[in-house]
Design a protein around this motif. Structure first.
Motif, PDB file in Angstrom:
ATOM      1  N   HIS A 131       1.854  12.033   0.298  1.00 50.05           N
ATOM      2  CA  HIS A 131       0.633  11.511  -0.315  1.00 50.05           C
ATOM      3  C   HIS A 131       0.177  10.332   0.538  1.00 50.05           C
ATOM      4  CE1 HIS A 131       2.621  13.805  -3.494  1.00 50.05           C
ATOM      5  NE2 HIS A 131       1.426  13.972  -4.025  1.00 50.05           N
ATOM      6  N   ASP A 133      -0.618   7.148   2.556  1.00 56.90           N
ATOM      7  CA  ASP A 133       0.045   5.846   2.581  1.00 56.90           C
ATOM      8  C   ASP A 133      -0.731   4.929   3.529  1.00 56.90           C
ATOM      9  OD1 ASP A 133       1.652   3.628   3.064  1.00 56.90           O
ATOM     10  OD2 ASP A 133       3.520   4.780   2.919  1.00 56.90           O
ATOM     11  N   ILE A 142      -6.503   3.231   0.768  1.00 57.01           N
ATOM     12  CA  ILE A 142      -5.578   2.835  -0.318  1.00 57.01           C
ATOM     13  C   ILE A 142      -4.572   3.970  -0.495  1.00 57.01           C
ATOM     14  CG2 ILE A 142      -7.077   3.800  -2.150  1.00 57.01           C
ATOM     15  CD1 ILE A 142      -5.104   0.604  -2.723  1.00 57.01           C
ATOM     16  N   SER A 143      -3.343   3.596  -0.744  1.00 56.00           N
ATOM     17  CA  SER A 143      -2.321   4.610  -1.013  1.00 56.00           C
ATOM     18  C   SER A 143      -2.591   5.237  -2.383  1.00 56.00           C
ATOM     19  CB  SER A 143      -0.930   3.968  -1.026  1.00 56.00           C
ATOM     20  OG  SER A 143      -0.690   3.289   0.183  1.00 56.00           O
ATOM     21  N   THR A 144      -2.491   6.534  -2.446  1.00 54.25           N
ATOM     22  CA  THR A 144      -2.668   7.221  -3.725  1.00 54.25           C
ATOM     23  C   THR A 144      -1.579   8.269  -3.888  1.00 54.25           C
ATOM     24  OG1 THR A 144      -4.176   8.779  -2.660  1.00 54.25           O
ATOM     25  CG2 THR A 144      -5.187   6.930  -3.844  1.00 54.25           C
ATOM     26  N   GLY A 145      -1.599   8.944  -4.992  1.00 58.43           N
ATOM     27  CA  GLY A 145      -0.599   9.989  -5.220  1.00 58.43           C
ATOM     28  C   GLY A 145      -0.304  10.163  -6.692  1.00 58.43           C
ATOM     29  N   SER A 146      -0.360   9.064  -7.432  1.00 53.22           N
ATOM     30  CA  SER A 146      -0.184   9.155  -8.867  1.00 53.22           C
ATOM     31  C   SER A 146      -1.576   9.317  -9.464  1.00 53.22           C
ATOM     32  CB  SER A 146       0.491   7.887  -9.387  1.00 53.22           C
ATOM     33  OG  SER A 146       0.684   7.988 -10.773  1.00 53.22           O
ATOM     34  N   GLY A 150      -6.565   6.149  -8.374  1.00 51.06           N
ATOM     35  CA  GLY A 150      -7.360   5.806  -7.188  1.00 51.06           C
ATOM     36  C   GLY A 150      -8.766   5.339  -7.524  1.00 51.06           C
TER      37      GLY A 150
ATOM     38  N   GLU B  94       3.200   1.256 -14.032  1.00 50.35           N
ATOM     39  CA  GLU B  94       3.145   2.259 -12.973  1.00 50.35           C
ATOM     40  C   GLU B  94       2.042   1.937 -11.962  1.00 50.35           C
ATOM     41  OE1 GLU B  94       1.804   6.221 -13.421  1.00 50.35           O
ATOM     42  OE2 GLU B  94       2.498   6.570 -11.386  1.00 50.35           O
ATOM     43  N   GLU B  99       0.083   1.070  -6.888  1.00 49.83           N
ATOM     44  CA  GLU B  99      -1.100   0.563  -6.190  1.00 49.83           C
ATOM     45  C   GLU B  99      -0.964  -0.890  -5.747  1.00 49.83           C
ATOM     46  OE1 GLU B  99      -3.024   2.675  -5.193  1.00 49.83           O
ATOM     47  OE2 GLU B  99      -2.795   4.365  -6.549  1.00 49.83           O
TER      48      GLU B  99
END
Lengths: 305, 316
Positions: A131, A133, A142-146, A150, B94, B99
């Motif tokens: 995902h 990073d 921006i890091s995302t994945g969950s 976002g 979380e 984030e």
């Protein structure tokens, strides 16, 4: 702020000093609809190849998002591959972070990273994490994945741009299944409250999630109406029609009227690879050799109209 | 330093946040406050009045507040999310992990109503596990000042360093311990007393209890070393190791005895393989509506409990 260690890390891993940089100015406005369509096919081929090489990843949503991603990276986004952290750049937030392969493919074709490097997807030491990073990969804002998170970050970026009187815009892509997350609606409320007309949200409305059709898992009803009811300027297009995508970006998305924009894109999960289309099973499955060869063959034949 | 004078004046450490954030906002236009509806209670009202363009109120939506703060931080802002500890550590846990900590963004989480201080609000609002949760996230720094002045100094230090910081404040007024010229360094324990018989390591609103217990123990001829361990992560491991020769260590915290200061100190002691530890804190149970002091008493977090534990360790 991370640019120095990050670039070193990418170079060190890929030995890319030669071809990573120096792509120079991209003449975006000159990219024709036909070229964007061609790029979308290239992105699809690259993404499917990455997932095949890694034997891991998410092809279905990568393929449904490909046409919007092509239009953004090769026509719309004001970004500089030689200076990924340029403070006045447009931002792109892939809130549905699992379709990272299609974004990585775009970053490669746009010159942020080398074309070969993306095939290290999901391997140890690779900047191309499962995902996105932002610390490892240039061009990730921006890091995302969950899922569900976002869009809030995109709202924060858009507020900063507005307060600092910057011209940059923030583009975000969310999945329709992702809109089952409550936080999406919290972010939407804030975007409307703060009158973020510098925020453009694409919904990749491919109607599928891991467990099946969204309609069966948790119906989303009419997302266009829902965004509209929350106060967004909203429109709905065929997310595989490059003509419609370009037209919407050129007109609808550019209105400075104090309202954030939502473009619901009706798409087909797995678009362009016949056996993946509309199949929830291809959400997060890698093709085997035969399947991969068939996918590339089909994609090289172009998308059916 | 040594504390001898009797502390009289009291102030809630959430007031320290309210005052310090105004000072920070004045000198740095990148300082933002992200409120989650309870600004008045968290004392951000002066900041809002003075710096409306550095303020965002996301309403009752903690998760979004954390995400917006992360987005702001990517543009170089230094957002302070302000809410109650129970929500700041759990409702947005979380989001903070994904984030803020994972991309190591410069976001500060500033939380009032730490520990048992929101006494009469009941167990739903008493944050007894917040510091433990935050301590588990890589890149996160976890701090609770003991009084008004130390809290102000630590907030300023947190703003000056890069990276995520969780700051915890009291709802209730607690005695002033330090004078305003005292300096504090994140990750470095403050030695309040030197002694040879027993070491007490406390943080936050329990430091005042430890000071009083140490004074009474000294009167009985027991020499006490006393540390204000305002930062539980990164823990001042050297300061803990310096207590190992004394061998008898008591931790005191307004937090579950699991995962907070007591656990952090226990980890050092266990790895060193010497020393005896007694942990004073919330006894792994939820609170209920009651005055804050009553809740401390129920959980055995009083001056008398500290003295009793010290005597127990000394007779072992």
């Amino acid at each position: 702020m991370f640019s120095t260690p990050l670039v070193i890390q990418v170079y060190k891993y890929m030995s890319l000093q030669e071809d990573h940089l120096g792509t120079g100015v991209w003449h975006m406005q000159q990219t024709s609809v036909e070229q964007l369509k061609q790029h979308a096919i290239e992105l699809r081929k690259t993404a499917v190849t990455m997932v095949y090489e890694a034997q891991s990843g998410h092809p279905g949503g990568s393929l449904s998002a490909a046409d919007v991603i092509s239009a953004l990276y090769f026509r719309e986004l004001n970004v500089d591959p030689t200076n990924p952290k340029w403070e006045d750049r447009d931002r792109f937030v892939l809130s549905k972070g699992h379709v990272a392969p299609i974004q990585y493919a775009a970053l490669a074709l746009r010159g942020f990273v080398s074309n070969e490097s993306v095939y290290t997807l999901r391997q140890y030491g690779s900047p191309f994490q499962g995902h996105p990073d932002m610390k490892k990969c240039p061009g990730i804002d921006i890091s995302t994945g969950s899922l569900g998170q976002g869009l809030s970050c995109a709202v924060g970026m858009a507020i900063a741009g507005q307060r600092d009187e910057k011209d940059y815009r923030v583009f975000a892509m969310v999945g329709d299944g992702e809109c089952q997350e409550g936080q999406i609606w919290e972010a939407i409320q804030a975007a409307v409250k703060y009158k973020l007309d510098n925020l453009i949200v694409f919904v990749d409305n491919n109607r599928l999630q891991i467990d099946g059709f969204c309609e069966d898992v948790m119906p989303l009803l009419d997302l266009e109406k829902k965004f509209d009811a929350f106060g967004f300027d909203t429109t709905r297009i065929d997310g595989h029609s490059m003509e419609q995508i370009v037209e919407t970006l050129d007109t609808f998305a550019k209105q400075k009227n104090g309202k954030p924009k939502c473009i619901v894109c009706d798409t087909v999960k797995g678009k362009g690879v016949s056996y993946m289309e509309d199949q929830a099973a291809w959400h997060g499955t890698a093709p085997n050799k035969e399947e991969f060869e068939l996918a590339i063959k089909e994609l090289e034949g172009g998308l059916p109209v | 330093m040594s504390v001898t004078k009797k502390a009289v004046e009291k102030k809630a450490t959430r007031a320290a946040f309210g005052d310090e954030i105004v000072r920070l906002g004045e000198s740095n236009k990148d300082i933002y406050v992200v409120d989650i509806d309870i600004g008045k209670s968290c004392k951000t009202d002066k900041f809002i009045e003075k710096f409306p363009m550095q303020h965002i109120n996301v309403g009752i939506a903690e998760q979004n507040g954390a995400g917006i703060a992360a987005g702001l931080a990517t543009t170089g802002k230094i957002p302070f999310i302000s809410t109650y500890a129970v929500f700041g550590s759990l409702r947005m846990a979380e989001q903070i992990r994904q984030e803020v900590c994972y991309p190591n963004l410069n976001v500060k989480i500033a939380c009032s109503h730490g520990g048992l201080t929101p006494g009469n609000d009941g167990g739903s609002h008493q944050a007894i596990e917040d510091m433990g949760v935050m301590r588990s996230f890589p890149n996160m720094t976890v701090i609770m000042g003991a009084d008004y002045h130390s809290t102000r100094k630590l907030i300023a230090e947190a703003a000056a360093m890069y990276g995520p910081v969780y700051l915890r404040f009291t709802r209730d007024a607690v005695p002033m311990i330090y004078d305003e010229n005292e300096t504090f360094e994140i990750g470095k324990a403050k030695k309040l007393r030197d002694g040879e018989d027993i070491a007490i390591i406390a943080n936050g609103d329990t430091v005042r209890l430890a000071i009083e217990a140490a004074e009474q123990l000294e009167q009985n001829g027991i020499s006490v070393k006393l540390l204000d361990m305002h930062t539980i992560k990164p823990l001042d491991v050297e300061a803990v190791k310096d207590c190992l020769d004394i061998g008898r260590i008591i931790t005191v915290e307004d937090h579950n005895i699991l995962n907070g200061l007591g656990s952090a100190v226990a980890e050092v002691i266990a790895e060193a393989g010497k020393g005896q530890l007694a942990r004073i804190g919330v006894q792994d149970r939820f609170g209920e509506s009651a005055p804050y002091e009553k809740l401390l008493e129920i959980n055995g977090i009083t001056v008398e409990d500290i003295i009793a534990k010290a005597n127990q360790l000394l007779t072992n």
